[in-house]
Design a protein around this motif. Structure first.
Motif, PDB file in Angstrom:
ATOM      1  N   MET A 147       0.844  -1.194   0.000  1.00 33.63           N
ATOM      2  CA  MET A 147       0.000   0.000   0.000  1.00 33.63           C
ATOM      3  C   MET A 147       0.880   1.245   0.000  1.00 33.63           C
ATOM      4  SD  MET A 147      -2.938   1.285   2.674  1.00 33.63           S
ATOM      5  CE  MET A 147      -3.629  -0.340   2.750  1.00 33.63           C
ATOM      6  N   THR A 148       0.472   2.237  -0.801  1.00 34.81           N
ATOM      7  CA  THR A 148       1.156   3.524  -0.805  1.00 34.81           C
ATOM      8  C   THR A 148       0.155   4.593  -0.407  1.00 34.81           C
ATOM      9  OG1 THR A 148       0.715   3.839  -3.160  1.00 34.81           O
ATOM     10  CG2 THR A 148       2.840   2.885  -2.570  1.00 34.81           C
ATOM     11  N   LYS A 196      -3.427   0.522  -3.574  1.00 33.51           N
ATOM     12  CA  LYS A 196      -2.732  -0.764  -3.604  1.00 33.51           C
ATOM     13  C   LYS A 196      -3.140  -1.477  -4.882  1.00 33.51           C
ATOM     14  CE  LYS A 196      -1.889  -4.975  -1.014  1.00 33.51           C
ATOM     15  NZ  LYS A 196      -2.137  -5.720   0.205  1.00 33.51           N
ATOM     16  N   ASP A 197      -2.189  -2.099  -5.523  1.00 29.56           N
ATOM     17  CA  ASP A 197      -2.443  -2.901  -6.722  1.00 29.56           C
ATOM     18  C   ASP A 197      -3.232  -2.138  -7.790  1.00 29.56           C
ATOM     19  OD1 ASP A 197      -1.110  -5.061  -5.523  1.00 29.56           O
ATOM     20  OD2 ASP A 197      -2.967  -5.788  -4.596  1.00 29.56           O
ATOM     21  N   GLY A 198      -2.894  -0.870  -7.988  1.00 29.49           N
ATOM     22  CA  GLY A 198      -3.500  -0.099  -9.058  1.00 29.49           C
ATOM     23  C   GLY A 198      -4.910   0.389  -8.798  1.00 29.49           C
ATOM     24  N   ALA A 236     -11.208   0.336  -4.821  1.00 24.58           N
ATOM     25  CA  ALA A 236     -11.231  -0.963  -4.142  1.00 24.58           C
ATOM     26  C   ALA A 236     -11.429  -0.760  -2.645  1.00 24.58           C
ATOM     27  CB  ALA A 236      -9.947  -1.734  -4.433  1.00 24.58           C
ATOM     28  N   ARG A 283     -12.406  -1.318   1.139  1.00 22.32           N
ATOM     29  CA  ARG A 283     -12.463  -2.495   2.003  1.00 22.32           C
ATOM     30  C   ARG A 283     -13.581  -2.308   3.024  1.00 22.32           C
ATOM     31  NH1 ARG A 283      -6.014  -3.099   3.232  1.00 22.32           N
ATOM     32  NH2 ARG A 283      -5.430  -3.832   1.156  1.00 22.32           N
TER      33      ARG A 283
END
Length: 164
Positions: free
Chosen positions: A2-3, A19-21, A73, A75
């Motif tokens: 994660m950034t 995270k992950d695009g 995305a 959560r």
């Protein structure tokens, strides 16, 4: 991995996380449910999805964008994600009450449960929880503060009480 990055939005300072695009979060600093632990993890230069999210939010604030294309995305629980998906269906410039949103989700009478999920929205602005108002069109609850909610609705020229 994660950034995160700080982002000075037109509506106040924010923390963006990806995270992950995909964008995982967009919180106003100090808002309710602000992830202090993420903010303490450091600040990456805004590139990739973080830079894209900032550009899209800037264009929205300038009145040049009504929807967002950045991949999201969030959560949350299945219920929260269902509510957040329903929020994304409220058109720009329109509002809906918590009760109306509950009915759309097939759970009339669960306005409080909808309100709890709306309050946990991790993607302020990108998932437009500011478009949800009280039963009589009053401005109620917004994790980022009612002044911001008012400003977001003013930008969209959304008059409380106008249903989607």
């Amino acid at each position: 991995m994660m950034t995160t990055c700080s982002y000075d939005s037109a509506f106040g300072p924010m923390l963006l996380a990806a995270k992950d695009g995909a964008l995982l979060g967009a919180w106003f600093l100090g808002q309710k449910h602000f992830p202090e632990a993420l903010a303490a993890n450091g600040d990456a230069p805004p590139d990739g999805v973080l830079a894209r999210a900032a550009r899209e939010c800037d264009a929205y604030a300038a009145g040049q964008r009504r929807t967002f294309d950045v991949p999201l995305a969030p959560r949350g629980t299945p219920w929260q994600r269902a509510v957040w998906d329903a929020l994304r269906a409220i058109p720009y410039g329109q509002t809906l009450s918590y009760g109306e949103l509950a009915a759309r989700l097939g759970r009339p009478g669960s306005a409080r449960a909808v309100g709890a999920a709306v309050g946990r929205n991790p993607l302020s602005i990108f998932i437009p929880c500011h478009r949800v108002v009280g039963a009589k069109g009053d401005l109620t609850g917004y994790a980022g503060g009612l002044d911001r909610k008012r400003a977001l609705l003013a930008l969209e020229k959304a008059l409380p009480g106008r249903a989607a």
